[in-house]
Design a protein around this motif. Structure first.
Motif, PDB file in Angstrom:
ATOM      1  N   THR A 152       0.832  -1.204   0.000  1.00 27.94           N
ATOM      2  CA  THR A 152       0.000   0.000   0.000  1.00 27.94           C
ATOM      3  C   THR A 152       0.865   1.253   0.000  1.00 27.94           C
ATOM      4  N   ILE A 153       1.864   1.296   0.845  1.00 30.05           N
ATOM      5  CA  ILE A 153       2.737   2.471   0.943  1.00 30.05           C
ATOM      6  C   ILE A 153       3.508   2.675  -0.365  1.00 30.05           C
ATOM      7  N   LEU A 154       3.839   1.590  -1.047  1.00 29.40           N
ATOM      8  CA  LEU A 154       4.559   1.696  -2.314  1.00 29.40           C
ATOM      9  C   LEU A 154       3.785   2.486  -3.361  1.00 29.40           C
ATOM     10  N   THR A 155       2.468   2.460  -3.300  1.00 33.07           N
ATOM     11  CA  THR A 155       1.678   3.145  -4.324  1.00 33.07           C
ATOM     12  C   THR A 155       1.820   4.659  -4.251  1.00 33.07           C
ATOM     13  N   LEU A 156       2.306   5.176  -3.119  1.00 35.76           N
ATOM     14  CA  LEU A 156       2.487   6.630  -2.986  1.00 35.76           C
ATOM     15  C   LEU A 156       3.393   7.192  -4.072  1.00 35.76           C
ATOM     16  N   VAL A 157       4.478   6.495  -4.367  1.00 38.10           N
ATOM     17  CA  VAL A 157       5.449   7.033  -5.320  1.00 38.10           C
ATOM     18  C   VAL A 157       4.847   7.138  -6.715  1.00 38.10           C
ATOM     19  N   VAL A 158       3.863   6.308  -7.021  1.00 39.95           N
ATOM     20  CA  VAL A 158       3.195   6.403  -8.324  1.00 39.95           C
ATOM     21  C   VAL A 158       2.457   7.731  -8.424  1.00 39.95           C
ATOM     22  N   ALA A 159       1.710   8.057  -7.374  1.00 38.81           N
ATOM     23  CA  ALA A 159       0.983   9.331  -7.347  1.00 38.81           C
ATOM     24  C   ALA A 159       1.954  10.507  -7.419  1.00 38.81           C
ATOM     25  N   HIS A 160       3.054  10.415  -6.689  1.00 35.66           N
ATOM     26  CA  HIS A 160       4.034  11.495  -6.679  1.00 35.66           C
ATOM     27  C   HIS A 160       4.647  11.706  -8.062  1.00 35.66           C
ATOM     28  N   TYR A 161       4.995  10.610  -8.711  1.00 35.41           N
ATOM     29  CA  TYR A 161       5.685  10.731  -9.996  1.00 35.41           C
ATOM     30  C   TYR A 161       4.742  11.202 -11.100  1.00 35.41           C
ATOM     31  N   ILE A 162       3.545  10.642 -11.157  1.00 36.30           N
ATOM     32  CA  ILE A 162       2.610  11.025 -12.230  1.00 36.30           C
ATOM     33  C   ILE A 162       2.186  12.488 -12.075  1.00 36.30           C
TER      34      ILE A 162
END
Length: 607
Positions: free
Chosen positions: A572-582
């Motif tokens: 779950t925490i890993l998905t944060l970086v997707v939001a940050h990068y996009i």
């Protein structure tokens, strides 16, 4: 909020102040300015807009300021619109005092009325200008050289949250400062003095820094440092050591700080996991010493989403303690029931967030204990907490927070895991074992820019979108929505996926992007049903999940971003970086200054 700086005993005050302001611009970019003392006169130059506008003005042949002491400011407007006249520094009407100020003076109106009656003249709409004229009046009353008396009396007269740096026209190598509820730090080395609201602008002068406490005053000059309180009595500031170098506050070849800090997320996560291990024994002892019946997790902005995450995760853990999330700005004035068996877990990047600090102080008055996760050493939140745990993300310059947010989610996961073990009497190191796998997975994620860019290209032209999730995933949806808004100016609304059909689904139009977070194992089947409901209305579904596309129903009709499988919660925490990068990529495609979004500042030190 605003950045305030000052120097004394330096070779070129203009150069030094510009360097410090460059490191502080993320604290406010409505205007900037400086005052330099030369030949017994305070020379002021200030301009509306980014720091580049001030630099242009100072580059004119007739303008450069020559002197060994001066003060500077970057502004985030609170009283008075952004303009040249409202920019800082402010001069007293007699020209003998210059000040820069961060914060809000709550009693400025009665002070201003009295000063107007006394013949003092005001040029701006700000609350800050009263400080300059009040200081000039006090100096006239106390007599020449009475700098210490002026500062202590000024401190006793002002009401509000403030950090003020002050300069006197008859003191060539002296600067002063007063603080209440806003950060102010100083350093003196080899006859050079520097003072600032932010450590990032002091690290080039040395790593051993002193932090003023509330209601303290400081005078920095050739004869050394004097720290005293509003009564004039000697006092002691708090000594800290900055554990990062000045290079950490530079772009290191990246076009923006935001991209750099996204790429630093793996290293920041590793630093947190390594450092928090050193604090585990202290946390275990603290939890053993107290018996809590309620945990209130309080924060603001992106940090508040880690509080929402904590509340959902505590339910999954079935902790026999009531865990609730609160937004700092609301909790202070509409608090939950708090008692001596309540633990307040406060989370803040800067440790200076006024709403969070206010909520903590109110809770302490009711007997609550406070544990704080903070990224910046020597912050106000540290002073009012019973136990302080470091976020260890390092300096974060871009206004949108990324690596610190990831560490906040790790922090509440670590804390709840420690709480679970404390309550059960068990102790294992599995959290730290998985942490290294998480770091490696995060490093893989930041290397997938091409995949994220293709998605950003596809949705950057839209003006509105949604982010949905269930359980622990809803907190990720909230962070996704905020990052899209502040970084790319793309309106994104976060929704509990199960609630979407109760009204908001009416806004779905053909092709509208909907980011769907799918990692919560307990609600996975229900979430897939919610995704299909949205897709059936024509939405463009972008699924961020720990599942492979083959494991998701009708995945061929969606875009699926699969994060590496580390384990429940970690995924779950890993998905944060997707939001940050996009969101970063959309912002750059739209030509936005992603490091300094409009109307924002990094550290919100006023209510």
């Amino acid at each position: 909020m605003c950045g305030v700086v000052g120097v004394a005993g330096v070779g070129d005050a203009q150069k030094e102040i510009l360097g410090m302001l460059t490191n502080l611009e993320y604290r406010g970019y409505d205007s900037s300015g400086m005052a330099v003392l030369s030949n017994g006169r305070l020379h002021v130059v200030k301009r509306q807009g980014a720091l580049s506008e001030l630099k242009k003005e100072l580059a004119k042949p007739s303008v450069p300021l020559h002197g060994s002491s001066g003060i500077g400011h970057t502004r985030w407007a609170t009283h008075g619109a952004p303009s040249d006249i409202n920019a800082h520094p402010h001069l007293s009407s007699d020209g003998k005092v210059a000040i820069v100020h961060n914060g809000i003076i709550e009693n400025y109106k009665p002070i201003k009325e009295q000063l107007l009656d006394d013949g003092y003249v005001f040029q701006s709409e700000t609350d800050s200008e009263v400080i300059a004229n009040l200081a000039a009046k006090l100096y006239q009353e106390c007599g020449a050289g009475s700098y210490r008396q002026v500062l202590s009396r000024l401190q006793s007269r002002l009401v509000g949250a403030y950090a003020v740096v002050i300069q006197f026209a008859d003191a060539p190598d002296l600067i002063g400062g007063i603080r209440n509820e806003c950060p102010l730090n100083y350093i003196q080395n080899d006859g050079q003095s520097a003072i600032s609201s932010d450590l990032s602008s002091l690290v080039s002068y040395g790593r051993d820094v002193f932090c003023l406490k509330d209601k303290q005053c400081v005078i920095l000059g050739n004869e050394g440092v004097e720290v005293f309180d509003e009564s004039g009595a000697e006092s002691e500031a708090i000594a800290i050591t900055i554990n990062w170098s000045v290079e950490k506050a530079r772009k290191d070849g990246y076009d923006t700080f935001l991209q750099k800090e996204i790429h630093e997320e793996p290293a920041a996560a590793q630093a947190f996991c390594r450092e928090i291990r050193n604090h585990r024994a202290a946390l275990d002892a603290y939890l053993k010493q107290h018996s809590f019946t309620k945990i209130v997790v309080v924060a603001c902005g992106s940090a508040s989403f880690s509080a929402i995450f904590a509340e959902a995760l505590a339910r999954q853990f079935e902790l026999p303690v009531d865990v609730i999330s609160e937004v700092g700005s609301e909790m202070r004035y509409n608090p939950p029931i708090i008692s001596s068996t309540t633990l307040v877990l406060a989370i803040s990047q800067s440790g200076e967030t006024a709403d969070t600090i206010g909520a903590v102080k109110a809770a302490k008055q009711k007997g609550a204990q406070v544990v704080a996760f903070v990224n910046v050493a020597g912050s106000t939140l540290e002073f009012v907490s019973d136990l302080v745990l470091p976020l260890s993300a390092g300096p974060e310059i871009s206004v949108p927070s990324t690596k610190t947010v990831t560490n906040m989610f790790l922090a509440v996961y670590f804390f709840l895991d420690a709480m679970r073990q404390a309550l059960s009497g068990a102790r294992d190191e599995s959290w730290f074992t998985s942490a290294e796998d998480f770091r490696a997975a995060l490093a893989e994620m930041v290397g997938r820019e091409r995949e994220f860019r293709s998605i950003a290209d596809r949705i950057s032209g839209y003006q509105s979108c949604f982010a949905i999730g269930r359980g622990v995933d809803f907190s990720i949806a909230k962070e996704t929505a905020l990052k899209f808004k502040e970084t790319s100016y793309l309106h994104c609304e976060a929704m509990n996926a199960g609630e979407f059909k109760h009204g908001s689904i009416s806004l779905i139009e053909y092709g509208m992007p909907v980011l769907c977070i799918l990692t919560d194992q307990a609600q996975r089947k229900k979430m897939v049903s919610n995704i299909n409901e949205v897709r059936a209305r024509g939405a463009q579904c972008i699924v961020i999940s720990d599942l492979q596309p083959t494991e998701i129903e009708d995945a061929e009709a969606m875009t699926v971003i699969t994060v590496p499988a580390v384990g429940p919660v970690w995924n779950t925490i890993l998905t944060l970086v997707v939001a940050h990068y996009i969101s970063f990529l959309i912002g750059t495609l739209r030509g936005i200054d992603v490091d300094r979004p409009r109307n924002l500042a990094k550290s919100v030190t006023v209510e």
